[in-house]
Motif scaffolding. Structure first.
Motif, PDB file in Angstrom:
ATOM      1  N   LEU A   1       0.883  -1.171   0.000  1.00 15.06           N
ATOM      2  CA  LEU A   1       0.000   0.000   0.000  1.00 15.06           C
ATOM      3  C   LEU A   1       0.917   1.216   0.000  1.00 15.06           C
ATOM      4  CD1 LEU A   1      -1.878  -2.293   0.990  1.00 15.06           C
ATOM      5  CD2 LEU A   1      -2.999  -0.621   2.458  1.00 15.06           C
ATOM      6  N   ARG A   2       0.970   1.908  -1.119  1.00 18.03           N
ATOM      7  CA  ARG A   2       1.961   2.976  -1.269  1.00 18.03           C
ATOM      8  C   ARG A   2       1.282   4.271  -1.680  1.00 18.03           C
ATOM      9  NH1 ARG A   2       7.267   3.435  -1.309  1.00 18.03           N
ATOM     10  NH2 ARG A   2       7.440   1.195  -0.963  1.00 18.03           N
ATOM     11  N   GLY A   3       1.245   5.203  -0.738  1.00 21.23           N
ATOM     12  CA  GLY A   3       0.716   6.519  -1.022  1.00 21.23           C
ATOM     13  C   GLY A   3       1.803   7.566  -0.960  1.00 21.23           C
ATOM     14  N   GLU A   4       1.398   8.816  -0.886  1.00 17.93           N
ATOM     15  CA  GLU A   4       2.302   9.939  -0.705  1.00 17.93           C
ATOM     16  C   GLU A   4       1.878  10.684   0.543  1.00 17.93           C
ATOM     17  OE1 GLU A   4       2.095  12.225  -4.253  1.00 17.93           O
ATOM     18  OE2 GLU A   4       2.507  10.509  -5.563  1.00 17.93           O
ATOM     19  N   ARG A   5       2.799  11.433   1.132  1.00 15.79           N
ATOM     20  CA  ARG A   5       2.479  12.090   2.396  1.00 15.79           C
ATOM     21  C   ARG A   5       1.250  12.985   2.266  1.00 15.79           C
ATOM     22  NH1 ARG A   5       4.138  12.847   7.369  1.00 15.79           N
ATOM     23  NH2 ARG A   5       5.860  11.377   7.082  1.00 15.79           N
ATOM     24  N   ASP A   6       1.121  13.691   1.175  1.00 17.53           N
ATOM     25  CA  ASP A   6      -0.041  14.563   0.999  1.00 17.53           C
ATOM     26  C   ASP A   6      -1.177  13.872   0.259  1.00 17.53           C
ATOM     27  OD1 ASP A   6       1.228  14.385  -1.408  1.00 17.53           O
ATOM     28  OD2 ASP A   6       1.158  16.526  -1.871  1.00 17.53           O
ATOM     29  N   LYS A   7      -0.985  12.591  -0.060  1.00 15.90           N
ATOM     30  CA  LYS A   7      -2.037  11.832  -0.729  1.00 15.90           C
ATOM     31  C   LYS A   7      -1.912  10.361  -0.319  1.00 15.90           C
ATOM     32  CE  LYS A   7      -4.323  11.448  -5.217  1.00 15.90           C
ATOM     33  NZ  LYS A   7      -4.207  11.704  -6.681  1.00 15.90           N
ATOM     34  N   PRO A   8      -2.273  10.047   0.928  1.00 13.52           N
ATOM     35  CA  PRO A   8      -2.082   8.680   1.423  1.00 13.52           C
ATOM     36  C   PRO A   8      -3.120   7.710   0.859  1.00 13.52           C
ATOM     37  CG  PRO A   8      -3.152  10.030   3.075  1.00 13.52           C
ATOM     38  CD  PRO A   8      -2.805  10.953   1.953  1.00 13.52           C
ATOM     39  N   VAL A   9      -2.816   6.434   1.011  1.00 13.44           N
ATOM     40  CA  VAL A   9      -3.799   5.389   0.730  1.00 13.44           C
ATOM     41  C   VAL A   9      -4.781   5.362   1.889  1.00 13.44           C
ATOM     42  CG1 VAL A   9      -4.160   2.941   0.296  1.00 13.44           C
ATOM     43  CG2 VAL A   9      -2.082   4.062  -0.550  1.00 13.44           C
ATOM     44  N   ARG A  10      -6.078   5.426   1.599  1.00 10.14           N
ATOM     45  CA  ARG A  10      -7.081   5.503   2.659  1.00 10.14           C
ATOM     46  C   ARG A  10      -8.103   4.367   2.544  1.00 10.14           C
ATOM     47  NH1 ARG A  10      -6.815  11.388   1.724  1.00 10.14           N
ATOM     48  NH2 ARG A  10      -5.997  12.358   3.629  1.00 10.14           N
ATOM     49  N   GLY A  11      -8.434   3.818   3.702  1.00 13.43           N
ATOM     50  CA  GLY A  11      -9.593   2.948   3.814  1.00 13.43           C
ATOM     51  C   GLY A  11      -9.479   1.591   3.164  1.00 13.43           C
ATOM     52  N   VAL A  12      -8.281   1.125   2.838  1.00 10.17           N
ATOM     53  CA  VAL A  12      -8.125  -0.207   2.255  1.00 10.17           C
ATOM     54  C   VAL A  12      -8.229  -1.258   3.356  1.00 10.17           C
ATOM     55  CG1 VAL A  12      -6.481  -1.775   1.150  1.00 10.17           C
ATOM     56  CG2 VAL A  12      -6.815   0.537   0.253  1.00 10.17           C
ATOM     57  N   VAL A  13      -8.925  -2.350   3.061  1.00  7.68           N
ATOM     58  CA  VAL A  13      -9.076  -3.460   4.003  1.00  7.68           C
ATOM     59  C   VAL A  13      -8.527  -4.730   3.360  1.00  7.68           C
ATOM     60  CG1 VAL A  13     -10.704  -4.883   5.305  1.00  7.68           C
ATOM     61  CG2 VAL A  13     -11.125  -2.425   5.057  1.00  7.68           C
ATOM     62  N   LEU A  14      -7.631  -5.397   4.056  1.00  2.57           N
ATOM     63  CA  LEU A  14      -7.144  -6.720   3.669  1.00  2.57           C
ATOM     64  C   LEU A  14      -7.640  -7.701   4.717  1.00  2.57           C
ATOM     65  CD1 LEU A  14      -3.420  -5.805   2.821  1.00  2.57           C
ATOM     66  CD2 LEU A  14      -5.394  -5.801   1.275  1.00  2.57           C
ATOM     67  N   ARG A  15      -8.388  -8.687   4.274  1.00  2.00           N
ATOM     68  CA  ARG A  15      -9.022  -9.577   5.255  1.00  2.00           C
ATOM     69  C   ARG A  15      -8.994 -11.021   4.768  1.00  2.00           C
ATOM     70  NH1 ARG A  15     -14.055  -7.401   5.600  1.00  2.00           N
ATOM     71  NH2 ARG A  15     -13.608  -6.261   7.506  1.00  2.00           N
ATOM     72  N   ARG A  16      -8.688 -11.903   5.703  1.00  2.00           N
ATOM     73  CA  ARG A  16      -8.790 -13.353   5.505  1.00  2.00           C
ATOM     74  C   ARG A  16      -8.001 -13.822   4.284  1.00  2.00           C
ATOM     75  NH1 ARG A  16     -12.420 -17.290   3.729  1.00  2.00           N
ATOM     76  NH2 ARG A  16     -12.513 -19.077   5.127  1.00  2.00           N
ATOM     77  N   LEU A  17      -6.765 -13.325   4.207  1.00  2.00           N
ATOM     78  CA  LEU A  17      -5.825 -13.752   3.180  1.00  2.00           C
ATOM     79  C   LEU A  17      -4.653 -14.464   3.849  1.00  2.00           C
ATOM     80  CD1 LEU A  17      -5.637 -10.356   1.246  1.00  2.00           C
ATOM     81  CD2 LEU A  17      -7.068 -12.325   0.643  1.00  2.00           C
ATOM     82  N   ALA A  18      -3.996 -15.339   3.119  1.00  2.00           N
ATOM     83  CA  ALA A  18      -2.786 -15.994   3.601  1.00  2.00           C
ATOM     84  C   ALA A  18      -1.638 -15.609   2.678  1.00  2.00           C
ATOM     85  CB  ALA A  18      -2.965 -17.511   3.619  1.00  2.00           C
ATOM     86  N   LEU A  19      -0.512 -15.249   3.265  1.00  2.00           N
ATOM     87  CA  LEU A  19       0.651 -14.818   2.500  1.00  2.00           C
ATOM     88  C   LEU A  19       1.865 -15.612   2.938  1.00  2.00           C
ATOM     89  CD1 LEU A  19      -1.245 -12.116   3.162  1.00  2.00           C
ATOM     90  CD2 LEU A  19       0.531 -10.982   1.836  1.00  2.00           C
TER      91      LEU A  19
END
Length: 642
Positions: free
Chosen positions: A294-312
């Motif tokens: 999840l890669r945003g910028e300081r003045d434009k962050p990534v917002r509200g992303v949900v990662l759920r029930r995944l295996a890595l």
């Protein structure tokens, strides 16, 4: 636990409502679902015609207005690497099916051929386009031990570095180490021979609270010199520590199940366990350092992303010196400039670096209900502002980089609660910063390799609270020691209250810390116990109980300005109240200071977390109540507060 079995166990848990994700979806707009199934081709993302990969689904979702939900169905997904940015705000990526989908940051190795008692597989061109860097290998979902010489323990070396360490705050070494000192190690006669293949070999040089794992640029067997590249974080021999281990060489193939990356011949070499047939094994070599970013910028962050029930699973790391906490390595999930994102009910196992790592602006991030195990480096490295790390099970930390930590970071107004952390090579939790709350965590079996750490270690912590935690069964392996609760340099205004330590020789250590309060804690020590305050001032100790079967030693007692209603009891009858000058004992008394009683505390359920005072205990007259840690550790979902 076998990784596939670990992931399957998560799938057996009850499904749960969308929760936060539902709040992120725009009112009145149903989420557009995009389905992903392993091996699917030419799909449109519908349930009937799913897409074949997570990157395809992300690309498709970006082509139309949201909100969006990507449902990744059960299965094995290889060579996964996806980056989410600010344009993906509100996206939910969720596992679907009976078991969580398993996202590998690597590919299967095939075409195995016999090579004596070993098996070897040629490496195809790297899918990432970068040279292969294989520092972890999964065989049927299990991370197998890399070739290591010696197979256990470490080899002593003869390099020395006698420059004094002035403390981190004091600027580190009294003089900076030279390039030569950071790249030279002299080994003992007979320990390394002409057989050393420097093109394959890697070396871990141990320090006090961290280590350096680097390559070997050259070998001078006449003078018994290894030239290291890149340079180490501290010189070999610093802190009086003189030990090292060699990796990734044929001479380290000492047990079935071992493997190494034979760079010179562009192959992986594996020693099968009895009964293993290569045609029946799934062998995965990592190609990626990060699986989901999840890669945003300081003045434009990534917002509200949900990662759920995944295996890595299956990531690698570069050959660099990781530094304190193995900080330099990436995470299987990497966060950079993110807000209000959630990682819920993930399984991360068998990765060479960290499981989850944040950097840059991190605000109101949640990591909860996750199972994290078998990490080469650390577990959850998430901090920032108002973030929450809650109800996770974190274990098997520091497999390759022992300075790694179970939960690490800090920041402002964060909460670390109800986590179970164990089987750690160094500290279980390290969380400094301003006004952070570390409460109701269960910690055991940590500090197994390195020194100068603790179950909960706080560096430069201001107005933080450690409350309701249970630390037990921590063995001091030497060096600068291991403690239960540790306030280190520049920690001020903190409160350590209502915690329990069981079978931890050093329940409280405080170093270069000022104006902190330690109260209403219960420490039960098998053998000698010590509490220490070197170079500290302004402490308040009130209503604490320390019970030891051996002697009790308090070092730096002049740092405590207020002793009030404490109960310290040594079965041996031996007490040492020591005044320090810097780190040197100047005066020792046997009589306690006012505010400390040495009567027997009369504990029932001694050595148990639910220890209580008998009605006739002197603790009652001192106003010392029972310390309740019954809620320390993981709780059923929904029973731990948000």
């Amino acid at each position: 636990m076998h990784i596939h079995a670990l992931f399957h166990s998560l799938g057996a848990r009850r499904a749960f409502p969308l929760g936060l994700a539902a709040m992120l979806l725009a009112p009145g707009l149903p989420a557009r679902d995009w389905h992903v199934a392993a091996g699917a081709r030419a799909g449109d993302g519908s349930a009937e015609r799913p897409l074949g990969s997570l990157p395809e689904a992300v690309a498709a979702a970006r082509q139309m207005p949201g909100p969006h939900r990507i449902l990744v169905h059960s299965g094995l997904y290889y060579n996964v690497a996806v980056t989410l940015g600010p344009q993906d705000a509100g996206l939910v990526v969720e596992g679907a099916g009976q078991t969580p989908p398993l996202l590998y940051g690597g590919i299967r190795l095939t075409n195995w051929q016999p090579d004596g008692k070993f098996q070897a597989a040629p490496l195809p061109p790297s899918p990432s386009g970068r040279p292969w860097e294989i520092r972890l290998l999964l065989v049927n979902g299990e991370a197998r031990p890399r070739a290591r010489y010696p197979s256990t323990g470490a080899l002593p070396h003869e390099s020395v570095f006698k420059v004094p360490w002035m403390s981190t705050t004091g600027g580190g070494w009294q003089r900076p180490p030279t390039e030569e000192e950071l790249t030279t190690l002299q080994y003992r006669k007979g320990d390394v021979g002409n057989w050393l293949e420097t093109g394959n070999a890697e070396i871990t040089v141990y320090h006090m609270w961290d280590e350096s794992c680097v390559g070997i640029a050259a070998h001078d067997p006449t003078n018994r010199i290894l030239k290291l590249s890149p340079k180490t974080g501290h010189p070999p021999g610093a802190f009086g520590v003189q030990k090292y281990v060699l990796w990734n060489i044929e001479q380290g193939m000492l047990t079935p199940g071992n493997w190494y990356h034979d760079r010179a011949r562009h192959r992986v070499v594996y020693w099968p366990k009895p009964g293993e047939t290569m045609a029946q094994l799934e062998v995965v070599a990592p190609t990626q350092t990060t699986i989901i970013s999840l890669r945003g910028e300081r003045d434009k962050p990534v917002r509200g992303v949900v990662l759920r029930r995944l295996a890595l699973s299956a990531t690698t790391v570069p050959l660099i010196s990781g530094g304190f906490a193995a900080e330099a390595f990436p995470g299987a999930i990497q966060l950079q400039h993110v807000e209000q994102c959630t990682m819920d009910s993930l399984k991360i196992a068998g990765v060479a670096g960290h499981a989850i790592k944040s950097g840059g602006l991190t605000r109101e991030v949640r990591v909860e209900n996750c199972e994290i195990t078998d990490c080469g480096a650390g577990g959850v490295y998430v901090g920032g502002e108002r973030s929450v790390i809650l109800n996770n099970h974190i274990h098997g930390i520091g497999r390759a980089y022992p300075s790694a930590i179970g939960i690490y970071r800090g920041g402002r107004q964060n909460r670390v609660a109800h986590n179970e952390v164990h089987d750690c090579s160094y500290s279980a939790i390290n969380y400094g910063g301003l006004s952070n709350l570390v409460e109701n965590n269960l910690i055991y079996d940590c500090m197994k390799v390195l020194h100068d750490g603790a179950a909960i270690y706080m560096f430069a912590a201001s107005n933080c609270v450690l409350r309701g935690n249970l630390a037990r069964d921590i063995v001091d392996t030497g060096g600068y020691g291991a403690s239960a609760y540790y306030l280190d340099e520049r920690s001020s205004g903190c409160v350590v209250e209502s915690n329990v330590a069981i079978r931890v020789h050093w329940p409280s250590h405080n170093h270069m810390a000022t104006n902190n309060t330690i109260r209403q804690n219960l420490f039960m020590v098998l053998g000698d116990a010590k509490i220490t305050f070197p170079r500290s001032t302004g402490f308040t100790l009130e209503r604490n109980v320390l019970y030891a079967t051996g002697k009790i030693r308090v070092e730096g007692m002049q740092a405590v300005t207020t002793w009030s209603n404490n109960l310290f009891f040594a079965e041996s009858g031996r007490y040492e109240w020591v005044t320090l000058e810097q780190y040197t004992a100047r005066q020792t008394a046997t009589q306690p200071p006012p505010g400390v009683s040495t009567n027997r505390p009369l504990l029932q359920n001694l050595w148990q977390p639910n220890a209580r005072f008998y009605p006739q205990s002197p603790a009652h007259a001192l106003g010392i109540g029972a310390v309740d840690v019954s809620r320390a550790g993981r709780l059923p979902r929904g029973d731990y507060g948000r």
